[in-house]
Design a protein around this motif. Structure first.
Motif, PDB file in Angstrom:
ATOM      1  N   ARG A  92       0.802  -1.222   0.000  1.00 33.92           N
ATOM      2  CA  ARG A  92       0.000   0.000   0.000  1.00 33.92           C
ATOM      3  C   ARG A  92       0.839   1.279   0.000  1.00 33.92           C
ATOM      4  O   ARG A  92       0.337   2.344   0.341  1.00 33.92           O
ATOM      5  CB  ARG A  92      -0.943  -0.021   1.191  1.00 33.92           C
ATOM      6  N   VAL A  93       2.090   1.197  -0.418  1.00 35.22           N
ATOM      7  CA  VAL A  93       2.953   2.377  -0.424  1.00 35.22           C
ATOM      8  C   VAL A  93       2.424   3.422  -1.411  1.00 35.22           C
ATOM      9  O   VAL A  93       2.328   4.605  -1.078  1.00 35.22           O
ATOM     10  CB  VAL A  93       4.429   2.010  -0.720  1.00 35.22           C
ATOM     11  N   ALA A  94       2.054   3.004  -2.603  1.00 41.01           N
ATOM     12  CA  ALA A  94       1.531   3.959  -3.600  1.00 41.01           C
ATOM     13  C   ALA A  94       0.264   4.636  -3.069  1.00 41.01           C
ATOM     14  O   ALA A  94       0.099   5.853  -3.201  1.00 41.01           O
ATOM     15  CB  ALA A  94       1.246   3.257  -4.921  1.00 41.01           C
ATOM     16  N   GLU A  95      -0.584   3.853  -2.445  1.00 40.64           N
ATOM     17  CA  GLU A  95      -1.812   4.397  -1.873  1.00 40.64           C
ATOM     18  C   GLU A  95      -1.487   5.384  -0.746  1.00 40.64           C
ATOM     19  O   GLU A  95      -2.115   6.440  -0.625  1.00 40.64           O
ATOM     20  CB  GLU A  95      -2.680   3.263  -1.341  1.00 40.64           C
ATOM     21  N   ALA A  96      -0.499   5.049   0.069  1.00 36.96           N
ATOM     22  CA  ALA A  96      -0.087   5.932   1.168  1.00 36.96           C
ATOM     23  C   ALA A  96       0.408   7.277   0.624  1.00 36.96           C
ATOM     24  O   ALA A  96       0.055   8.335   1.160  1.00 36.96           O
ATOM     25  CB  ALA A  96       0.989   5.261   2.016  1.00 36.96           C
ATOM     26  N   ILE A  97       1.199   7.231  -0.436  1.00 41.09           N
ATOM     27  CA  ILE A  97       1.697   8.477  -1.041  1.00 41.09           C
ATOM     28  C   ILE A  97       0.526   9.307  -1.575  1.00 41.09           C
ATOM     29  O   ILE A  97       0.470  10.526  -1.377  1.00 41.09           O
ATOM     30  CB  ILE A  97       2.712   8.178  -2.169  1.00 41.09           C
ATOM     31  N   TYR A  98      -0.398   8.641  -2.231  1.00 44.19           N
ATOM     32  CA  TYR A  98      -1.580   9.328  -2.765  1.00 44.19           C
ATOM     33  C   TYR A  98      -2.380   9.991  -1.637  1.00 44.19           C
ATOM     34  O   TYR A  98      -2.775  11.153  -1.731  1.00 44.19           O
ATOM     35  CB  TYR A  98      -2.450   8.332  -3.541  1.00 44.19           C
ATOM     36  N   LYS A  99      -2.587   9.247  -0.546  1.00 52.01           N
ATOM     37  CA  LYS A  99      -3.345   9.794   0.577  1.00 52.01           C
ATOM     38  C   LYS A  99      -2.586  10.949   1.239  1.00 52.01           C
ATOM     39  O   LYS A  99      -3.193  11.908   1.711  1.00 52.01           O
ATOM     40  CB  LYS A  99      -3.650   8.699   1.603  1.00 52.01           C
ATOM     41  N   GLN A 100      -1.261  10.863   1.269  1.00 49.09           N
ATOM     42  CA  GLN A 100      -0.486  11.980   1.815  1.00 49.09           C
ATOM     43  C   GLN A 100      -0.706  13.229   0.965  1.00 49.09           C
ATOM     44  O   GLN A 100      -0.883  14.322   1.512  1.00 49.09           O
ATOM     45  CB  GLN A 100       1.011  11.637   1.863  1.00 49.09           C
ATOM     46  N   ALA A 101      -0.723  13.049  -0.339  1.00 48.89           N
ATOM     47  CA  ALA A 101      -0.969  14.188  -1.236  1.00 48.89           C
ATOM     48  C   ALA A 101      -2.344  14.794  -0.954  1.00 48.89           C
ATOM     49  O   ALA A 101      -2.481  16.022  -0.853  1.00 48.89           O
ATOM     50  CB  ALA A 101      -0.870  13.741  -2.694  1.00 48.89           C
ATOM     51  N   LEU A 102      -3.358  13.948  -0.806  1.00 51.85           N
ATOM     52  CA  LEU A 102      -4.708  14.441  -0.515  1.00 51.85           C
ATOM     53  C   LEU A 102      -4.759  15.137   0.846  1.00 51.85           C
ATOM     54  O   LEU A 102      -5.467  16.135   1.021  1.00 51.85           O
ATOM     55  CB  LEU A 102      -5.723  13.297  -0.556  1.00 51.85           C
ATOM     56  N   ALA A 103      -4.000  14.617   1.804  1.00 55.65           N
ATOM     57  CA  ALA A 103      -3.957  15.238   3.130  1.00 55.65           C
ATOM     58  C   ALA A 103      -3.310  16.624   3.054  1.00 55.65           C
ATOM     59  O   ALA A 103      -3.805  17.577   3.657  1.00 55.65           O
ATOM     60  CB  ALA A 103      -3.205  14.335   4.107  1.00 55.65           C
ATOM     61  N   PHE A 104      -2.219  16.733   2.295  1.00 52.85           N
ATOM     62  CA  PHE A 104      -1.596  18.048   2.113  1.00 52.85           C
ATOM     63  C   PHE A 104      -2.581  19.008   1.444  1.00 52.85           C
ATOM     64  O   PHE A 104      -2.683  20.176   1.831  1.00 52.85           O
ATOM     65  CB  PHE A 104      -0.307  17.953   1.292  1.00 52.85           C
ATOM     66  N   LYS A 105      -3.314  18.509   0.465  1.00 50.63           N
ATOM     67  CA  LYS A 105      -4.334  19.332  -0.192  1.00 50.63           C
ATOM     68  C   LYS A 105      -5.375  19.776   0.839  1.00 50.63           C
ATOM     69  O   LYS A 105      -5.777  20.939   0.856  1.00 50.63           O
ATOM     70  CB  LYS A 105      -4.994  18.535  -1.318  1.00 50.63           C
ATOM     71  N   GLY A 106      -5.803  18.857   1.698  1.00 53.17           N
ATOM     72  CA  GLY A 106      -6.762  19.166   2.750  1.00 53.17           C
ATOM     73  C   GLY A 106      -6.259  20.229   3.719  1.00 53.17           C
ATOM     74  O   GLY A 106      -7.050  20.984   4.290  1.00 53.17           O
ATOM     75  N   LEU A 107      -4.940  20.293   3.888  1.00 55.00           N
ATOM     76  CA  LEU A 107      -4.330  21.307   4.756  1.00 55.00           C
ATOM     77  C   LEU A 107      -4.066  22.613   4.004  1.00 55.00           C
ATOM     78  O   LEU A 107      -3.558  23.568   4.583  1.00 55.00           O
ATOM     79  CB  LEU A 107      -3.005  20.779   5.333  1.00 55.00           C
ATOM     80  N   GLY A 108      -4.375  22.614   2.699  1.00 53.56           N
ATOM     81  CA  GLY A 108      -4.140  23.808   1.891  1.00 53.56           C
ATOM     82  C   GLY A 108      -2.699  23.954   1.426  1.00 53.56           C
ATOM     83  O   GLY A 108      -2.299  25.014   0.949  1.00 53.56           O
ATOM     84  N   LYS A 109      -1.920  22.888   1.547  1.00 52.83           N
ATOM     85  CA  LYS A 109      -0.504  22.922   1.143  1.00 52.83           C
ATOM     86  C   LYS A 109      -0.383  22.308  -0.258  1.00 52.83           C
ATOM     87  O   LYS A 109       0.050  21.168  -0.417  1.00 52.83           O
ATOM     88  CB  LYS A 109       0.355  22.184   2.164  1.00 52.83           C
ATOM     89  N   MET A 110      -0.784  23.096  -1.254  1.00 52.42           N
ATOM     90  CA  MET A 110      -0.876  22.590  -2.626  1.00 52.42           C
ATOM     91  C   MET A 110       0.479  22.213  -3.208  1.00 52.42           C
ATOM     92  O   MET A 110       0.576  21.238  -3.951  1.00 52.42           O
ATOM     93  CB  MET A 110      -1.582  23.611  -3.527  1.00 52.42           C
ATOM     94  N   SER A 111       1.528  22.968  -2.890  1.00 53.35           N
ATOM     95  CA  SER A 111       2.838  22.627  -3.465  1.00 53.35           C
ATOM     96  C   SER A 111       3.337  21.293  -2.929  1.00 53.35           C
ATOM     97  O   SER A 111       3.911  20.492  -3.671  1.00 53.35           O
ATOM     98  CB  SER A 111       3.858  23.742  -3.235  1.00 53.35           C
ATOM     99  N   ASP A 112       3.090  21.027  -1.645  1.00 53.62           N
ATOM    100  CA  ASP A 112       3.461  19.728  -1.080  1.00 53.62           C
ATOM    101  C   ASP A 112       2.627  18.610  -1.723  1.00 53.62           C
ATOM    102  O   ASP A 112       3.150  17.543  -2.047  1.00 53.62           O
ATOM    103  CB  ASP A 112       3.261  19.702   0.442  1.00 53.62           C
ATOM    104  N   ALA A 113       1.342  18.870  -1.907  1.00 48.10           N
ATOM    105  CA  ALA A 113       0.458  17.880  -2.542  1.00 48.10           C
ATOM    106  C   ALA A 113       0.988  17.529  -3.932  1.00 48.10           C
ATOM    107  O   ALA A 113       1.078  16.351  -4.288  1.00 48.10           O
ATOM    108  CB  ALA A 113      -0.966  18.418  -2.627  1.00 48.10           C
TER     109      ALA A 113
END
Length: 130
Positions: free
Chosen positions: A81-102
């Motif tokens: 689930r590493v790929a899924e974890a990376i994807y979810k991290q991107a969505l979490a950064f988006k949720g925090l408003g950190k678009m460049s990190d996402a």
């Protein structure tokens, strides 16, 4: 009493999973955290770490979910689930408003896991962020 408590702890992963499936994420977080603490090399540790991160994500505690997904990736770099974890991290950064990190996480996912089903989703998400 001490033996009873020890026995209960052995079921923390299974009980955590039941709570997770019932959408009782705070209880799941408590149980998965205790399981990880008591059984760092347990049979279900791989799944417990992932579900802990996922529980935080589903409660929109994005900061903790990012950290827990990162711990999952560090402990299981070849995990299913590493790929899924990376994807979810991107969505979490988006949720925090950190678009460049996402964007960085989405680009990393596409570059390192191009054949994963999440790479396709990451491309779509990346377009939305542009």
């Amino acid at each position: 009493k001490a033996a009873e408590a020890k026995t209960d702890v052995r079921y923390d992963y299974m009980n955590g999973l039941k709570r997770f499936e019932s959408r009782e994420y705070s209880s799941a977080i408590t149980l998965f955290t205790r399981y990880i603490s008591n059984f760092p090399a347990g049979r279900s540790i791989h799944h417990a770490r992932y579900h802990l991160a996922e529980s935080y994500f589903r409660t929109k505690d994005y900061q903790n979910s990012i950290l827990k997904y990162e711990e999952y990736k560090e402990k299981f770099p070849k995990g299913a689930r590493v790929a899924e974890a990376i994807y979810k991290q991107a969505l979490a950064f988006k949720g925090l408003g950190k678009m460049s990190d996402a964007k960085l996480f989405l680009e990393d996912l596409i570059a390192n896991y191009p054949a994963s089903t999440f790479a396709k989703d990451a491309k779509v998400e990346l377009e939305r962020l542009k």
